[in-house]
Design a protein around this motif. Structure first.
Motif, PDB file in Angstrom:
ATOM      1  N   VAL A   1     -12.948   3.522  13.508  1.00 61.62           N
ATOM      2  CA  VAL A   1     -13.255   4.913  13.241  1.00 61.62           C
ATOM      3  C   VAL A   1     -11.982   5.551  12.713  1.00 61.62           C
ATOM      4  CG1 VAL A   1     -13.833   7.148  14.259  1.00 61.62           C
ATOM      5  CG2 VAL A   1     -15.065   5.102  14.982  1.00 61.62           C
ATOM      6  N   VAL A   2     -12.056   6.148  11.524  1.00 62.68           N
ATOM      7  CA  VAL A   2     -10.881   6.760  10.902  1.00 62.68           C
ATOM      8  C   VAL A   2     -10.713   8.182  11.439  1.00 62.68           C
ATOM      9  CG1 VAL A   2      -9.858   7.542   8.742  1.00 62.68           C
ATOM     10  CG2 VAL A   2     -11.078   5.355   8.829  1.00 62.68           C
ATOM     11  N   LEU A   3      -9.483   8.517  11.859  1.00 56.68           N
ATOM     12  CA  LEU A   3      -9.162   9.840  12.387  1.00 56.68           C
ATOM     13  C   LEU A   3      -8.037  10.432  11.559  1.00 56.68           C
ATOM     14  CD1 LEU A   3      -9.073   8.925  16.201  1.00 56.68           C
ATOM     15  CD2 LEU A   3     -10.971   9.952  14.951  1.00 56.68           C
ATOM     16  N   ASP A   4      -8.197  11.718  11.183  1.00 55.70           N
ATOM     17  CA  ASP A   4      -7.121  12.351  10.439  1.00 55.70           C
ATOM     18  C   ASP A   4      -6.126  12.997  11.393  1.00 55.70           C
ATOM     19  OD1 ASP A   4      -8.055  14.948  11.185  1.00 55.70           O
ATOM     20  OD2 ASP A   4      -9.449  14.945   9.490  1.00 55.70           O
ATOM     21  N   ASP A   5      -5.008  13.460  10.853  1.00 56.18           N
ATOM     22  CA  ASP A   5      -3.934  13.991  11.683  1.00 56.18           C
ATOM     23  C   ASP A   5      -4.367  15.219  12.470  1.00 56.18           C
ATOM     24  OD1 ASP A   5      -2.313  11.984  10.815  1.00 56.18           O
ATOM     25  OD2 ASP A   5      -1.266  13.185   9.303  1.00 56.18           O
ATOM     26  N   ASP A   6      -5.193  16.084  11.875  1.00 55.07           N
ATOM     27  CA  ASP A   6      -5.648  17.289  12.569  1.00 55.07           C
ATOM     28  C   ASP A   6      -6.504  16.936  13.780  1.00 55.07           C
ATOM     29  OD1 ASP A   6      -4.332  18.935  10.807  1.00 55.07           O
ATOM     30  OD2 ASP A   6      -6.074  19.197   9.494  1.00 55.07           O
ATOM     31  N   GLU A   7      -7.356  15.937  13.644  1.00 56.15           N
ATOM     32  CA  GLU A   7      -8.210  15.519  14.760  1.00 56.15           C
ATOM     33  C   GLU A   7      -7.363  14.934  15.891  1.00 56.15           C
ATOM     34  OE1 GLU A   7     -12.409  14.226  12.664  1.00 56.15           O
ATOM     35  OE2 GLU A   7     -10.663  12.935  12.372  1.00 56.15           O
ATOM     36  N   ILE A   8      -6.342  14.174  15.536  1.00 61.38           N
ATOM     37  CA  ILE A   8      -5.467  13.581  16.553  1.00 61.38           C
ATOM     38  C   ILE A   8      -4.671  14.666  17.262  1.00 61.38           C
ATOM     39  CG2 ILE A   8      -3.499  12.049  16.922  1.00 61.38           C
ATOM     40  CD1 ILE A   8      -4.570  10.343  14.611  1.00 61.38           C
ATOM     41  N   ARG A   9      -4.162  15.646  16.491  1.00 61.76           N
ATOM     42  CA  ARG A   9      -3.402  16.741  17.099  1.00 61.76           C
ATOM     43  C   ARG A   9      -4.268  17.559  18.041  1.00 61.76           C
ATOM     44  NH1 ARG A   9      -0.492  16.933  12.104  1.00 61.76           N
ATOM     45  NH2 ARG A   9      -2.116  18.249  11.188  1.00 61.76           N
ATOM     46  N   ALA A  10      -5.542  17.760  17.696  1.00 55.24           N
ATOM     47  CA  ALA A  10      -6.440  18.545  18.544  1.00 55.24           C
ATOM     48  C   ALA A  10      -6.697  17.858  19.876  1.00 55.24           C
ATOM     49  CB  ALA A  10      -7.762  18.793  17.814  1.00 55.24           C
ATOM     50  N   ALA A  11      -6.623  16.519  19.882  1.00 49.94           N
ATOM     51  CA  ALA A  11      -6.857  15.773  21.123  1.00 49.94           C
ATOM     52  C   ALA A  11      -5.620  15.666  21.994  1.00 49.94           C
ATOM     53  CB  ALA A  11      -7.367  14.371  20.797  1.00 49.94           C
TER      54      ALA A  11
ATOM     55  N   VAL B   1       0.851  -1.189   0.000  1.00 47.68           N
ATOM     56  CA  VAL B   1       0.000   0.000   0.000  1.00 47.68           C
ATOM     57  C   VAL B   1       0.884   1.236   0.000  1.00 47.68           C
ATOM     58  CG1 VAL B   1      -1.834   1.250   1.210  1.00 47.68           C
ATOM     59  CG2 VAL B   1      -1.771  -1.254   1.276  1.00 47.68           C
ATOM     60  N   ALA B   2       0.588   2.196  -0.874  1.00 44.29           N
ATOM     61  CA  ALA B   2       1.342   3.447  -0.928  1.00 44.29           C
ATOM     62  C   ALA B   2       1.119   4.250   0.340  1.00 44.29           C
ATOM     63  CB  ALA B   2       0.926   4.266  -2.154  1.00 44.29           C
ATOM     64  N   ARG B   3       2.140   5.002   0.738  1.00 47.07           N
ATOM     65  CA  ARG B   3       2.070   5.748   1.992  1.00 47.07           C
ATOM     66  C   ARG B   3       0.893   6.716   2.018  1.00 47.07           C
ATOM     67  NH1 ARG B   3       5.465   6.601   6.134  1.00 47.07           N
ATOM     68  NH2 ARG B   3       7.092   5.402   5.064  1.00 47.07           N
ATOM     69  N   GLU B   4       0.577   7.359   0.856  1.00 49.15           N
ATOM     70  CA  GLU B   4      -0.506   8.337   0.844  1.00 49.15           C
ATOM     71  C   GLU B   4      -1.885   7.707   1.006  1.00 49.15           C
ATOM     72  OE1 GLU B   4       0.786   7.558  -3.486  1.00 49.15           O
ATOM     73  OE2 GLU B   4       1.718   7.889  -1.523  1.00 49.15           O
ATOM     74  N   ASN B   5      -1.963   6.402   0.898  1.00 54.56           N
ATOM     75  CA  ASN B   5      -3.238   5.703   1.059  1.00 54.56           C
ATOM     76  C   ASN B   5      -3.381   5.047   2.428  1.00 54.56           C
ATOM     77  OD1 ASN B   5      -4.157   6.334  -1.536  1.00 54.56           O
ATOM     78  ND2 ASN B   5      -3.058   4.591  -2.425  1.00 54.56           N
ATOM     79  N   ILE B   6      -2.490   5.394   3.344  1.00 57.96           N
ATOM     80  CA  ILE B   6      -2.536   4.825   4.690  1.00 57.96           C
ATOM     81  C   ILE B   6      -3.122   5.863   5.647  1.00 57.96           C
ATOM     82  CG2 ILE B   6      -1.172   3.898   6.599  1.00 57.96           C
ATOM     83  CD1 ILE B   6       0.822   2.870   4.546  1.00 57.96           C
TER      84      ILE B   6
END
Length: 312
Positions: free
Chosen positions: A73-83, A56-61
């Protein structure tokens, strides 16, 4: 000494102690690289889909939190940083507890705390107050963008911070088979307990961490060094296993009292008394004698421990 990984301060009440945090340990792994047997090329890490086996390509992970088996539940980097907890650069002491109340099960990673300039007096005040009261500060701190519970302790002439595991990270005892805490239920007699205490007293010595070594790591390094000197840097070799210690039938020791008696007898014999003397262990002041006796007791324990009891 490595560079400080964190600069901030300790806060308790209205007192603020400016400090720097330094790693107190170094991680040493006896690690091995994966190689191609024929070309000795390194075998790299690939990002593989576990179901399809395709790369799997890195951009698809993406990152996902598994809330049920196989459901995410999929979380993006911004959501993780906010927590992420806010990094306040402060060791915020929440309470003080008696040192004896902290179980070793909760201890995680130690750090050195070093005072900043003009912080020596308050640093010494907190260190001496903790030392004289026998208390430990329970604190909250953010290290490497992660929130930790921590214990602030007086360690000799310095303050140390030991991160702690959260309560839900220490597994409960439910389901574990443990002997009853009542001696009447375990069958342990007062005589057996007295002999065990004597054996512990006789094997007690001053703690010196330099007396103990990672023998596997040392043997691997010695083997690598020998192969380099012999020019065998590409050959696949085997490590000769140490001779297995001799074993005896477990029926030779009839009960716990006999095992304790023989353990004490061995120590008496090394101290110059007869092995049959049951008057008590000899006084062994030499650490070397104690270490020799420790090995004897370990060998005795190995001979009298069945595979089933070792798995329990």
């Amino acid at each position: 000494m490595t560079r400080a990984i964190w600069r901030g301060g300790i806060s308790f009440g209205l007192v603020y102690v400016p400090v720097q945090i330094y790693p107190a340990t170094t991680t040493r792994h006896t690690s091995f690289s994966l190689l191609d047997k024929h070309s000795i090329d390194p075998i790299g890490y690939r990002q593989i889909n576990k179901r399809t086996g395709k790369e799997v390509a890195r951009e698809n992970i993406v990152r996902g939190f598994e809330y049920e088996k196989g459901k995410y539940v999929v979380l993006d980097d911004d959501e993780i940083r906010a927590a992420n907890p806010e990094s306040t650069q402060t060791v915020d002491i929440l309470a003080f507890v008696d040192a004896s109340e902290i179980s070793f099960l909760y201890l995680d990673t130690p750090y050195y705390l070093v005072p900043e300039r003009r912080g020596e007096k308050t640093y010494a005040l907190l260190r001496d107050a903790l030392s004289s009261t026998g208390r430990i500060g329970i604190a909250s701190v953010v290290l490497h963008s992660k929130q930790h519970l921590a214990a602030l302790v007086a360690a000799g002439g310095m303050l140390a911070l030991d991160t702690l595991r959260w309560s839900d990270e220490v597994r409960p005892l439910d389901g574990l088979r443990l002997p009853d805490e009542r001696a009447s239920k375990t069958g342990v007699t007062a005589r057996e307990l007295d002999m065990a205490k004597k054996l512990i007293d006789d094997m007690t010595t001053a703690w010196n961490p330099d007396d103990y070594h990672d023998t596997f790591h040392d043997k691997i390094l010695a083997l690598v060094d020998r192969k380099i000197r012999e020019g065998k840097t590409r050959e696949v070799g085997t490590i000769e296993a140490s001779a297995a210690p001799s074993t005896r039938q477990t029926a030779e020791i009839v009960d716990l009292s006999e095992l304790l008696r023989r353990s004490l007898g061995r120590r008496n014999a090394k101290g110059g008394e007869s092995a049959g003397d049951e008057t008590g262990p000899a006084e062994l002041s030499s650490p070397r004698s104690k270490r020799r006796a420790t090995s004897s007791v370990r060998r005795s324990s190995q001979r009298t421990t069945s595979p089933r009891s070792r798995r329990a």
